[in-house]
Design a protein around this motif. Structure first.
Motif, short mmCIF file in Angstrom:
data_model
loop_
_atom_site.label_atom_id
_atom_site.label_comp_id
_atom_site.label_asym_id
_atom_site.label_seq_id
_atom_site.Cartn_x
_atom_site.Cartn_y
_atom_site.Cartn_z
N UNK A 81 76.10 163.43 38.76
CA UNK A 81 74.82 164.19 39.06
C UNK A 81 74.54 164.20 40.56
N UNK A 82 74.84 163.47 41.35
CA UNK A 82 73.69 164.09 42.88
C UNK A 82 74.89 164.58 43.73
N UNK A 83 74.67 165.94 44.03
CA UNK A 83 75.65 166.96 44.88
C UNK A 83 75.44 165.30 45.87
N UNK A 84 77.11 165.71 46.25
CA UNK A 84 77.97 164.74 47.67
C UNK A 84 76.82 165.65 49.06
N UNK A 85 76.27 166.49 48.98
CA UNK A 85 76.30 167.08 50.15
C UNK A 85 77.35 166.82 50.75
N UNK A 86 77.63 168.06 52.39
CA UNK A 86 78.42 167.85 53.07
C UNK A 86 79.34 166.40 53.91
N UNK A 87 78.73 166.29 53.95
CA UNK A 87 79.52 164.21 54.30
C UNK A 87 80.22 163.42 52.82
N UNK A 88 81.20 163.15 54.32
CA UNK A 88 82.08 162.60 53.19
C UNK A 88 81.58 161.77 52.13
N UNK A 89 81.76 160.27 51.04
CA UNK A 89 80.95 159.91 50.30
C UNK A 89 82.15 159.35 49.06
#
Length: 242
Positions: free
Chosen positions: A214-222
């Motif tokens: 439910x949380x956007x990962x953003x531009x970085x790798x997760x």
């Protein structure tokens, strides 16, 4: 082999292989498929398998048995039929048709990496390398090297939790698996010794990132963890480590 996918509110709860002649569905513990919910009768429905055909029968349940939204007494099952028992759904997947569905899912969601352009693939690799390095450093004992067991490639799979392909699975065996729908949302999942990482590749809207739990990962790798829920291009998928 035919299968039944049990779900509630779009979330897959269990999968049943139809390898017996009779399957009872109901609330009581002696059912083959137990659904512990007050809206389900003690013995609600019955499925009989005869050769390659499956037949559903309502067992005079209180709230009735529905197939594709229609109340039934008896019904010859077809691939893709959705049985509603109380608040739960059971999706019927024919074995042979299911294989074709898997192919269709892969054609729809799995993207050839080369189609994303070399520059984007390099960007994905750089983002993952940075994240993987941080994970490796965190695992490294003080003053020592990373244990040899930590360098073995992990195994994992994705299971679709929503939509027409609910229940389908995809083994993550490649170093890079690109998923999504071009022009809508695309992400890449990479397989490294440090684990599996998801990174945003492209989307139709600016800053429209895939979500994990439910949380956007953003531009970085997760880094993905066992039982994470990934939402990509409108499809929810569960990530499960093997």
């Amino acid at each position: 082999m035919a299968r039944l996918m049990l779900s509630l509110d779009g979330q897959v709860l269990a999968e049943y292989n139809m390898n017996k002649e009779r399957y009872t569905i109901g609330r009581l513990p002696d059912n083959d498929i137990r659904i512990d919910n007050p809206a389900v009768s003690g013995h609600h429905s019955l499925i009989i398998n005869i050769l390659n055909d499956s037949f559903l029968e309502d067992l005079n349940s209180t709230n009735g048995t529905y197939v594709n939204g229609k109340l039934i007494k008896k019904h010859a099952m077809q691939h893709g039929d959705v049985i509603t028992v109380g608040h739960h759904q059971l999706r019927f997947v024919d074995g042979q048709e299911g294989d074709a569905t898997q192919d269709e899912f892969e054609k729809t969601m799995v993207i050839t990496p080369s189609s994303q352009g070399e520059d984007r693939i390099r960007r994905v690799g750089a983002a993952v390398d940075q994240a993987a390095k941080a994970v490796a450093e965190a695992k490294r004992p003080a003053g020592g090297a990373v244990p040899e067991s930590a360098t073995a490639l992990p195994k994992a799979r994705l299971q679709v939790l929503s939509g027409a392909f609910a229940g389908r699975e995809l083994e993550l065996t490649k170093a890079l698996t690109t998923l999504g729908r071009p022009g809508v949302q695309v992400a890449a999942i990479t397989r490294r010794a440090e684990g599996f990482f998801i990174v945003h590749v492209d989307s139709g809207k600016e800053n429209d990132f895939p979500q994990v739990n439910g949380v956007p990962i953003g531009p970085q790798a997760r880094r993905l963890n066992d039982n994470d829920v990934v939402q990509l291009a409108g499809v929810k998928m569960g990530f499960f480590e093997s």
